[in-house]
Design an enzyme around this catalytic site. Sequence first.
Site, mmCIF file in Angstrom:
data_model
loop_
_atom_site.group_PDB
_atom_site.id
_atom_site.type_symbol
_atom_site.label_atom_id
_atom_site.label_comp_id
_atom_site.label_asym_id
_atom_site.label_seq_id
_atom_site.Cartn_x
_atom_site.Cartn_y
_atom_site.Cartn_z
ATOM 1 N N LYS A 161 0.863 -1.189 0.000
ATOM 2 C CA LYS A 161 0.000 0.000 0.000
ATOM 3 C C LYS A 161 0.893 1.230 0.000
ATOM 4 O O LYS A 161 1.816 1.329 0.811
ATOM 5 C CB LYS A 161 -0.890 -0.023 1.235
ATOM 6 C CG LYS A 161 -1.598 1.276 1.540
ATOM 7 C CD LYS A 161 -2.702 1.017 2.532
ATOM 8 C CE LYS A 161 -2.535 1.860 3.773
ATOM 9 N NZ LYS A 161 -3.592 1.575 4.757
ATOM 10 N N LYS A 163 1.167 5.272 0.478
ATOM 11 C CA LYS A 163 0.550 6.528 0.897
ATOM 12 C C LYS A 163 0.784 7.534 -0.227
ATOM 13 O O LYS A 163 1.896 7.618 -0.774
ATOM 14 C CB LYS A 163 1.197 7.034 2.197
ATOM 15 C CG LYS A 163 0.919 6.134 3.401
ATOM 16 C CD LYS A 163 -0.503 6.288 3.907
ATOM 17 C CE LYS A 163 -0.691 5.541 5.219
ATOM 18 N NZ LYS A 163 -2.063 5.666 5.743
ATOM 19 N N ASP A 238 -11.908 4.314 5.343
ATOM 20 C CA ASP A 238 -11.173 4.119 6.598
ATOM 21 C C ASP A 238 -11.702 5.168 7.585
ATOM 22 O O ASP A 238 -12.625 4.905 8.376
ATOM 23 C CB ASP A 238 -9.672 4.275 6.308
ATOM 24 C CG ASP A 238 -8.786 4.254 7.546
ATOM 25 O OD1 ASP A 238 -9.314 4.184 8.670
ATOM 26 O OD2 ASP A 238 -7.549 4.326 7.410
HETATM 27 MG MG LIG Z 1 -6.030 4.515 5.805
#
Ligand SMILES: [Mg+2]
Length: 370
Positions: A161, A163, A238
């Site tokens: 993942k 950012k 999220d």
């Molecule tokens: Mg997140």
Amino acid sequence: MRIESITLRKIKMRLKAPFETSFGVIHDRTVVLVELVADGITGWSEVTVSNGPIFNSETVGTAWLILREFLAPLVLGKELRSASEVPGLFAAIRGHEMARAGFENALWDVEAQQKNLLLAKLLGGTQSEIKCGVSLGVQACPEKLLEIVAAELRSGYQRIKLKIKPGKDLDFVRAVRKAHPDILLSVDANSAYSLADMEHLKRFDEFNLLMMEQPLWWDDIANHAKLQKNLRTPICLDESIRHVRDAETAIELGAARIINIKLGRVGGHSSAREIQGFCLARNIPTWCGGMLECGIGRAHNIAVASLPGYTLPGDVSASKRYWEEDVIDPPVEVTPHGTIQIPGGPGLGYHVRRDLIDRWTIEKETWRAS
Ligand SMILES: [Mg+2]
């Protein structure tokens, strides 16, 4: 279980490497730990707040205040049959999910020990190992990012993942996708974009991403639905999901196709299980997100991620990625095929290193039942 005492501590832990997200750069973590004693058994949990109100509206300071002034008086001296009764005691308290989770989760640890069960089993966990991914902070240049991705893939992690933030997004993702055409790859914007960026965000569709996490405002679900209608890439929410009603809203509006469950953000194990149950019944994939936890929070996350429906690799990774030394023994380790084995019981399944916790404590307060 009669709740006899609650000790709250701040410990200071230095990250092995600074972590950059669209919020900024983090070097140290002030970790807030709850040590709860009931029937002579000690349970531990972590309050996953940040120093400032940058992830949600809670901070180390607000959590401490809410725990002392409002939550501790509601639970101290109380006789409970199960930790699942804690949310009922806290029903009049609005918000402050991470503070509430701190108390509730520590009591789950006590209950598991008292029943001589592993916490994962007590919660209903069925998986013997969980799939692990890594979350990589924003890097200075794509070349540096490629080096880190290669190292994490060599360690066995099953999902990468990235950012992202405006100006540090497309070129970085393109470089990683070009070098690794077949890996599970996702991005997390932590609310760094707005609906005005629609055309820009549509360009991520060419990378065949597993998901795009929380591209828009942290407290917004409706605009994510507008965006999702125009994206092939599944949106995962999220920050916006605080309880099962948010998850219901998001799925009904079409604002997300995947839900990230974070124990602190949703207020503890009971709420996390409600969201998990909702998602499981509708075949919505879930996974367990991370808040740069120390071993105690990490152990709770491992228990959560063992439940049915946590089908995607989560952010729970090895202790050594973040810390030189962790507060649990053994530290969390990842297998060569990118999984964490669910430990043996009872309770968290890890020994809590009180010696290290004492050494790193910078503030401590205890409240006792009268
Ligand atoms: Mg997140």
